[in-house]
Design a protein around this motif. Sequence first.
Motif, PDB file in Angstrom:
ATOM      1  N   THR A 284       0.845  -1.101   0.081  1.00  0.00           N
ATOM      2  CA  THR A 284       0.027   0.061  -0.015  1.00  0.00           C
ATOM      3  C   THR A 284       0.883   1.325   0.058  1.00  0.00           C
ATOM      4  O   THR A 284       2.023   1.142   0.497  1.00  0.00           O
ATOM      5  N   THR A 285       0.310   2.437  -0.443  1.00  0.00           N
ATOM      6  CA  THR A 285       1.157   3.525  -0.418  1.00  0.00           C
ATOM      7  C   THR A 285       0.736   4.215   1.136  1.00  0.00           C
ATOM      8  O   THR A 285       0.115   3.719   2.066  1.00  0.00           O
ATOM      9  N   THR A 286       1.297   5.357   1.397  1.00  0.00           N
ATOM     10  CA  THR A 286       1.324   5.990   2.649  1.00  0.00           C
ATOM     11  C   THR A 286      -0.226   6.495   2.921  1.00  0.00           C
ATOM     12  O   THR A 286      -0.572   6.522   4.286  1.00  0.00           O
ATOM     13  N   ASP A 287      -1.052   6.657   2.248  1.00  0.00           N
ATOM     14  CA  ASP A 287      -2.614   6.685   2.480  1.00  0.00           C
ATOM     15  C   ASP A 287      -3.331   5.597   2.588  1.00  0.00           C
ATOM     16  O   ASP A 287      -4.578   5.542   2.323  1.00  0.00           O
ATOM     17  N   ASN A 288      -2.428   4.264   2.538  1.00  0.00           N
ATOM     18  CA  ASN A 288      -3.200   3.015   2.771  1.00  0.00           C
ATOM     19  C   ASN A 288      -4.117   2.423   1.605  1.00  0.00           C
ATOM     20  O   ASN A 288      -4.962   1.815   1.445  1.00  0.00           O
ATOM     21  N   LYS A 289      -3.663   3.097   0.532  1.00  0.00           N
ATOM     22  CA  LYS A 289      -4.198   2.447  -0.958  1.00  0.00           C
ATOM     23  C   LYS A 289      -3.337   1.412  -1.503  1.00  0.00           C
ATOM     24  O   LYS A 289      -2.421   1.627  -1.563  1.00  0.00           O
ATOM     25  N   PRO A 290      -4.119   0.302  -1.754  1.00  0.00           N
ATOM     26  CA  PRO A 290      -3.387  -0.764  -2.449  1.00  0.00           C
ATOM     27  C   PRO A 290      -2.594  -0.588  -3.696  1.00  0.00           C
ATOM     28  O   PRO A 290      -3.293   0.498  -4.422  1.00  0.00           O
ATOM     29  N   VAL A 291      -1.499  -0.850  -3.994  1.00  0.00           N
ATOM     30  CA  VAL A 291      -0.898  -0.905  -5.040  1.00  0.00           C
ATOM     31  C   VAL A 291       0.044  -2.059  -5.453  1.00  0.00           C
ATOM     32  O   VAL A 291       0.194  -2.892  -4.618  1.00  0.00           O
ATOM     33  N   GLY A 292       0.199  -2.265  -6.560  1.00  0.00           N
ATOM     34  CA  GLY A 292       0.815  -3.341  -7.224  1.00  0.00           C
ATOM     35  C   GLY A 292       0.040  -4.492  -7.518  1.00  0.00           C
ATOM     36  O   GLY A 292      -1.360  -4.496  -7.507  1.00  0.00           O
ATOM     37  N   ASP A 293       0.593  -5.778  -7.720  1.00  0.00           N
ATOM     38  CA  ASP A 293      -0.235  -6.874  -8.175  1.00  0.00           C
ATOM     39  C   ASP A 293       0.194  -7.991  -7.347  1.00  0.00           C
ATOM     40  O   ASP A 293       0.492  -9.325  -7.840  1.00  0.00           O
ATOM     41  N   GLY A 294       0.968  -8.152  -5.863  1.00  0.00           N
ATOM     42  CA  GLY A 294       1.060  -8.912  -5.100  1.00  0.00           C
ATOM     43  C   GLY A 294      -0.008 -10.048  -5.060  1.00  0.00           C
ATOM     44  O   GLY A 294      -1.064  -9.959  -4.915  1.00  0.00           O
ATOM     45  N   HIS A 295       0.544 -11.289  -4.838  1.00  0.00           N
ATOM     46  CA  HIS A 295      -0.441 -12.455  -4.617  1.00  0.00           C
ATOM     47  C   HIS A 295      -1.311 -12.271  -3.465  1.00  0.00           C
ATOM     48  O   HIS A 295      -0.452 -11.826  -2.253  1.00  0.00           O
ATOM     49  N   PRO A 296      -2.747 -12.269  -3.594  1.00  0.00           N
ATOM     50  CA  PRO A 296      -3.254 -12.253  -2.259  1.00  0.00           C
ATOM     51  C   PRO A 296      -2.918 -13.229  -1.167  1.00  0.00           C
ATOM     52  O   PRO A 296      -3.457 -12.812   0.094  1.00  0.00           O
ATOM     53  N   ALA A 297      -2.673 -14.174  -1.524  1.00  0.00           N
ATOM     54  CA  ALA A 297      -2.342 -15.295  -0.411  1.00  0.00           C
ATOM     55  C   ALA A 297      -1.178 -14.912   0.535  1.00  0.00           C
ATOM     56  O   ALA A 297      -1.394 -15.053   1.845  1.00  0.00           O
ATOM     57  N   LEU A 298      -0.600 -13.898  -0.120  1.00  0.00           N
ATOM     58  CA  LEU A 298       0.847 -13.525   0.994  1.00  0.00           C
ATOM     59  C   LEU A 298       0.481 -12.441   2.042  1.00  0.00           C
ATOM     60  O   LEU A 298       1.122 -12.164   2.871  1.00  0.00           O
ATOM     61  N   GLY A 372      -0.989 -31.239  -7.365  1.00  0.00           N
ATOM     62  CA  GLY A 372       0.002 -31.004  -6.128  1.00  0.00           C
ATOM     63  C   GLY A 372       0.105 -29.436  -5.812  1.00  0.00           C
ATOM     64  O   GLY A 372       0.733 -29.289  -4.802  1.00  0.00           O
ATOM     65  N   VAL A 373      -0.488 -28.623  -6.529  1.00  0.00           N
ATOM     66  CA  VAL A 373      -0.322 -27.174  -6.185  1.00  0.00           C
ATOM     67  C   VAL A 373      -1.585 -26.702  -5.328  1.00  0.00           C
ATOM     68  O   VAL A 373      -2.789 -26.994  -5.823  1.00  0.00           O
ATOM     69  N   ARG A 374      -1.252 -25.851  -4.413  1.00  0.00           N
ATOM     70  CA  ARG A 374      -2.338 -25.668  -3.377  1.00  0.00           C
ATOM     71  C   ARG A 374      -3.295 -24.345  -3.980  1.00  0.00           C
ATOM     72  O   ARG A 374      -2.695 -23.502  -4.923  1.00  0.00           O
ATOM     73  N   THR A 375      -4.543 -24.095  -3.629  1.00  0.00           N
ATOM     74  CA  THR A 375      -5.114 -22.928  -4.102  1.00  0.00           C
ATOM     75  C   THR A 375      -5.576 -22.309  -3.037  1.00  0.00           C
ATOM     76  O   THR A 375      -5.450 -22.644  -1.673  1.00  0.00           O
ATOM     77  N   MET A 376      -6.019 -20.972  -3.363  1.00  0.00           N
ATOM     78  CA  MET A 376      -6.618 -20.107  -2.262  1.00  0.00           C
ATOM     79  C   MET A 376      -7.865 -20.881  -1.676  1.00  0.00           C
ATOM     80  O   MET A 376      -8.596 -21.817  -2.326  1.00  0.00           O
ATOM     81  N   PRO A 377      -8.372 -20.444  -0.363  1.00  0.00           N
ATOM     82  CA  PRO A 377      -9.461 -21.249   0.400  1.00  0.00           C
ATOM     83  C   PRO A 377     -10.744 -21.201  -0.531  1.00  0.00           C
ATOM     84  O   PRO A 377     -11.246 -22.136  -0.393  1.00  0.00           O
ATOM     85  N   ASP A 378     -10.895 -20.266  -1.243  1.00  0.00           N
ATOM     86  CA  ASP A 378     -12.172 -20.204  -2.111  1.00  0.00           C
ATOM     87  C   ASP A 378     -11.680 -20.968  -3.508  1.00  0.00           C
ATOM     88  O   ASP A 378     -12.700 -21.098  -4.481  1.00  0.00           O
TER      89      ASP A 378
END
Length: 604
Positions: A284-298, A372-378
């Motif tokens: 996130t940026t300093t105003d707490n807005k999401p930025v980038g494309d990081g994997h949501p599981a992390l 053999g690869v895991r998925t997100m809970p959904d």
Amino acid sequence: MRKWIARLAVLGVALLMAGQGQVAHAQEPAAGKKVLRVGATQAVDSMNPFLAVRLVSTSIHRWMYGFLTVPDSKTLQPSPDLAESWTSSSDGLTWTFKIRQAKWSDGQPITADDAAWTFNKIMTDDAAKTANGPAVENFQSVTANGQDLVIKLKAPQASILDNPIPIMPKHVWEKVTDLANYEADTYPTVSSGPYIAVEHKKDQYVKLKANPDYWRGKPKIDELQVIFYDNPQAAIAGLKKGDIDLIGRLAPPEFQAIQNDPNIVAWNNQGRRAAYLEVNPGATTTDNKPVGDGHPALKDVKVRQALHYAIDKQKLAAEVQGGLAKPADGSIVPPMYKDFFWEASGDTKVTYDPAKANKILDDAGYKKGADGVRTMPDGKKKLEFRFTIHADTPIEDKLGEYLTGFFKEIGVTLTTVKLDSSKFSEETGVTGNYDIAISGWSVNPDPEEVLATHLCSRRPTPKGEGGGTESFYCDPTYEKLYQEQLKELDRAKRADLIKQMQERLYTEAPIIAIYYTNDLEGYRKDRITSITSIPEENGLLYGGSGYWPFYTVDTVAAPAGGSASGGGGSNTGLILGVVGGVVVLGLVAFLVTRRRKSAADERE
């Protein structure tokens, strides 16, 4: 194919020899001149100290500029530099520094106003915060009166005497109107340190000359050159041949190549660098807005913790680093700083345990599919992460191979992404376009600076300015501990708070320390006659936290009618000849063995 590669290699050697011919015909050094040539496998990111973050840049700036204090060469405790003395109020909120009577290299007097302008610039200009913003966050005001600099703090600050900011000449820098885009490429620079930068060719070299007006006295050598190599193999070849005199920051393969050379001193001591993985916790940026494309599981601490348990750090230190590193079991502060170093123990300690990692993910709902690869809970997104490294860096490639194997055991896919240094810095520190990345920090005697890289304020602004984050971490508990350690003037109590901060990083795992690399360096016995490490006992040279080795170094003077390899005088032709050979060798290395294209973006 192999025959074609062999022919290309032969052609490369021939072209390299042609490049070395240029060296032989370089301008002869002036008789009696002493020149030290330092090889670096990392180019300067900026000659502007407000913007520069790479280790090579901050090292050069230490040689050029004065600070309020510098680490003592024996104890590493703060000792006088431009501030010859200081006092504090009884409540620890007001500090008065007496600036010594000295001159800038253009003859202008150094005053407290220079220091006040420098600090106030960083306090008020987002671009100026890039390199050292957190160092002034606790400053209420900074004023000057003659040679007295008065810093008023918002709260007591234990690290006030370890301020990492170089003092800049106000009469020069106040004329800069666009600091964010200013490269500081007007030479000679106006400096107050042992050396003055007189020439810089981007990605090729920086040339500095001794400052005759330096307050400690002129250095023993006349000129200091930093020559940039595109790959470490070419740099080692340059050291062996005598084109350069000293090189630091070596990886184990390069260090092993010089260990038995009778002309070279192989320098191997405990280092001041921690290497770690950045795990995107939801940038996130300093105003707490999401930025980038990081994997949501992390964003899930359970996933980050599982990754930690899946890593065999003992194997990484032994096989990736060739045994020339210590596995990290906690601290991001290396063991050489005993007061602040922390190791996990008991139930807190994360050991290599794939079974436990699998159970953590199972319990958190990340199920394995048929492949053999895991998925997100959904069930909508697989746990497929990118591992961002620096382009064509062999040791990081090797690290990626090991991590890929480790994570496969727990149902996580890892794909390596290679970026050049500039793009790496942008994506992992500003745009947040990464999942997991390799990084690290060369820690100073007071670790506040590296701790500050994980503060909320180190995230980029909405405009992508400032920043300097190493993790995009923003955690109230960590912030509270950081503020408490700032105020704690009892060293032992402060050390305990700093250890708690490191434990928080360890358990939350926005970064995962993997090992502490040894300081691996080498220099030529026939060129360098004396050099003092920092600290003086079992210390570091190029990798050190102060300028002392390069102020004390002495070299052989060029003889009358000397040779290019003897150094001295102005030898731009020598530098260009070396770089020409390096480019050719780098091209051959890239095509034949996928060697390093550009050095790791190592942060100070």
